[in-house]
Structures are given as structure tokens and as C-alpha cells.
Design a protein around this motif. Structure first.
Motif, PDB file in Angstrom:
ATOM      1  N   ASN A   1     -90.844  54.445 -45.118  1.00 44.52           N
ATOM      2  CA  ASN A   1     -91.728  55.445 -45.726  1.00 44.52           C
ATOM      3  C   ASN A   1     -92.991  55.683 -44.895  1.00 44.52           C
ATOM      4  N   ARG A   2     -92.943  55.412 -43.607  1.00 46.53           N
ATOM      5  CA  ARG A   2     -94.137  55.549 -42.772  1.00 46.53           C
ATOM      6  C   ARG A   2     -94.660  56.981 -42.722  1.00 46.53           C
ATOM      7  N   PHE A   3     -93.765  57.936 -42.692  1.00 47.21           N
ATOM      8  CA  PHE A   3     -94.214  59.333 -42.708  1.00 47.21           C
ATOM      9  C   PHE A   3     -94.952  59.638 -44.013  1.00 47.21           C
ATOM     10  N   ASP A   4     -94.445  59.100 -45.110  1.00 51.14           N
ATOM     11  CA  ASP A   4     -95.117  59.304 -46.401  1.00 51.14           C
ATOM     12  C   ASP A   4     -96.476  58.609 -46.437  1.00 51.14           C
ATOM     13  N   LEU A   5     -96.562  57.435 -45.822  1.00 49.69           N
ATOM     14  CA  LEU A   5     -97.845  56.720 -45.769  1.00 49.69           C
ATOM     15  C   LEU A   5     -98.887  57.524 -44.989  1.00 49.69           C
ATOM     16  N   ILE A   6     -98.462  58.092 -43.872  1.00 48.44           N
ATOM     17  CA  ILE A   6     -99.377  58.912 -43.063  1.00 48.44           C
ATOM     18  C   ILE A   6     -99.807  60.140 -43.865  1.00 48.44           C
TER      19      ILE A   6
ATOM     20  N   TYR B   1     -92.982  66.772 -36.165  1.00 49.00           N
ATOM     21  CA  TYR B   1     -92.480  65.554 -35.546  1.00 49.00           C
ATOM     22  C   TYR B   1     -91.450  64.876 -36.452  1.00 49.00           C
ATOM     23  N   GLN B   2     -91.703  64.864 -37.750  1.00 47.34           N
ATOM     24  CA  GLN B   2     -90.742  64.255 -38.666  1.00 47.34           C
ATOM     25  C   GLN B   2     -89.409  64.992 -38.609  1.00 47.34           C
ATOM     26  N   ALA B   3     -89.460  66.307 -38.510  1.00 44.85           N
ATOM     27  CA  ALA B   3     -88.225  67.096 -38.417  1.00 44.85           C
ATOM     28  C   ALA B   3     -87.453  66.758 -37.149  1.00 44.85           C
TER      29      ALA B   3
ATOM     30  N   PRO C   1     -91.603  63.678 -28.116  1.00 41.60           N
ATOM     31  CA  PRO C   1     -92.801  62.927 -27.728  1.00 41.60           C
ATOM     32  C   PRO C   1     -94.058  63.802 -27.639  1.00 41.60           C
ATOM     33  N   THR C   2     -93.903  65.092 -27.341  1.00 40.23           N
ATOM     34  CA  THR C   2     -95.091  65.954 -27.255  1.00 40.23           C
ATOM     35  C   THR C   2     -95.686  66.176 -28.649  1.00 40.23           C
ATOM     36  N   LYS C   3     -94.837  66.278 -29.665  1.00 42.71           N
ATOM     37  CA  LYS C   3     -95.337  66.419 -31.039  1.00 42.71           C
ATOM     38  C   LYS C   3     -96.049  65.137 -31.479  1.00 42.71           C
TER      39      LYS C   3
END
Length: 153
Positions: free
Chosen positions: A76-81, A115-117, A125-127
Motif C-alpha cells: 500500500n505504499r502508493f496509498d501511503l504517499i 508513475y503508479q500506472a 524512471p523519469t516519472k
């Protein structure tokens, strides 16, 4: 001059002195109020900066090279961010001190979504780097804001 004239003159002088003291106290109270507002803004912006430093740690956990590590789970790291961004955005004003940081953080949210997509198939890496840069720029902007507000005390 009669006693009545002396008393009237003395009353006027005392009234003028008390008026001057009242004006001076009002000016002092206004300055104190302004200083208190600035102090609150500094504390609020500093807290947002600390929150974003926490978000930076989570961003490092979703680096593109982590996707290639066998068995690594993003969880859930994307959700934490996203949660850290939401809390930071709710504390930043749309106008005034912190508004530029708010705009940068909004752009960082877009980069996070992009980036998540891309993370599922092949992380871009650029995102990821753009996301990191925007968050770091936001933290720097908040630091500049707190220093600027602190200088105006």
C-alpha cells in the motif's frame, strides 16, 4: 484662572495622556497578534515539510529498481504517499505563504498517479524522478517560506 478652569485643563491633559497610552497599547496588541499569526504559519508549514519528508521515504520504497527485485511487493505504499499528500494539501493555503508549495504538490500527485500506472508493467524512471524532484522542491519551498515568515517578525 479659576479653580474650575484649572480642573477642566487638568482633565483634558489626563484624557489626552490616557488616549495616547490606549493608542500605544492597541498598536502593541496588533503587532503581537501579527507575530502570533506568523508563528502559527511557521509551525504549520514546518509540519507539512516534515510530513513530506515521510512521504519521501515511501517514494524511495517504490523506486523503479525495486520492481525488478524478485518477491518485492509494493503493498500500500502508493496509498501511503497519497495519504501524506492529501494531509499536506489540506494544510496548505491556496493563496499566500505555502501556495506555491501547494501547486508543486498538486503536480507531484499527478506524477504519482502516472508513475503508479506505469509501475505495473515497466516502471517509468523519469516519472519517479520527477515525483522525487517535485516533493523535494516542495519541501525546499516550505523551508523558504518559514524562513521568510520568520524574518518578518
Amino acid at each position: 484662572m479659576t479653580v474650575s478652569d484649572w480642573l477642566t485643563t487638568l482633565g483634558v491633559v489626563v484624557t489626552l495622556i490616557s488616549m495616547a497610552v490606549s493608542i500605544r497599547q492597541a498598536v502593541s496588541a496588533r503587532a503581537s497578534s501579527h507575530a502570533a499569526k506568523n508563528a502559527m504559519a511557521v509551525v504549520q508549514l514546518a509540519a507539512v515539510g516534515e510530513r513530506l519528508k515521510s512521504a519521501q521515504e515511501h517514494i524511495r520504497d517504490i523506486a523503479p529498481d525495486k520492481a525488478q527485485v524478485r518477491g518485492y511487493k509494493v503493498g500500500n505504499r502508493f496509498d501511503l504517499i497519497r495519504r501524506e499528500f492529501d494531509k499536506a494539501l489540506s494544510a496548505l493555503p491556496k493563496a499566500g505563504h505555502g501556495s506555491v508549495a501547494r501547486q508543486q504538490l498538486t503536480k507531484a500527485q499527478t506524477e504519482l498517479n502516472d508513475y503508479q500506472a506505469s509501475f505495473v508493467l515497466k516502471p517509468d524512471p523519469t516519472k519517479w524522478q520527477a515525483l522525487q524532484v517535485l516533493v523535494q522542491d516542495t519541501i525546499s519551498e516550505l523551508g523558504s517560506n518559514t524562513a521568510e515568515i520568520g524574518d518578518t517578525k
